[in-house]
Each structure stands twice: as structure tokens, then as C-alpha cells.
Design a protein around this motif. Sequence first.
Motif: not given
Length: 110
Positions: A64, A75-76, A79, A82
Motif C-alpha cells: 500500500h 485519509c490514512c 500514512w 505508505r
Amino acid sequence: LRAVPRAMLMRSGFEAVAALIDELGVLMPDTFFFDGPPEPAATADFWNQRLESLPAGVSEVLVHAGYDDPELRACCPKWEQRVADHRFFTSAATQRRLRELDITLVGYRA
């Protein structure tokens, strides 16, 4: 179309699905990895170990990866992982290591 490995389907009781997939000619990887580093600081060690231990055949590695931007941060919750994955897999060192290990990258685009 693509599917998870046959062994995963069989262990999960989906023998009929595996048979249908065979009949339809859907490709399945030999191995499917969907785990990841425990934290961003462990990213390089984790992925290098994973790449060095890939079995022969077709392996699918779910990553991811993401760009560090306001949308990802909003949103994550993870993050940072990622972004660390993106940096690792797009680095010249990783590309060089993939060649050294004779790993051929494939994608879903025809």
C-alpha cells in the motif's frame, strides 16, 4: 481477472471456486504476501528480507504505497508506512537489488 493462490482457496474450503477459476483460465500467483513492516523505521529491513526469501515462481506482493500529500495524511492513519513503502520501492537501491535477485516485475496492465 486474477485470484489468490490455489493453496489459499483450498485451505479456506473454496475447492469449487478453484475448479471454476481453472475452467475460466484465471491466473493465480503461486504465493501471495499481504503483510508489511511493523513500523516505518523497519521498512527497508522488512522488504529486503521478503525479497531475498521469495520462493521460485510467481509471487504477488501487496504493497500500500502512497505519496506524502495532504490527502493521504487526512485519509490514512498509517500514512507514514505508505510513504516509507513508496520510497523503498521507487529507490534506485531497490531497483538494483531486484535486478541482483533476478526478480522480474509484472503488473496487471495488458
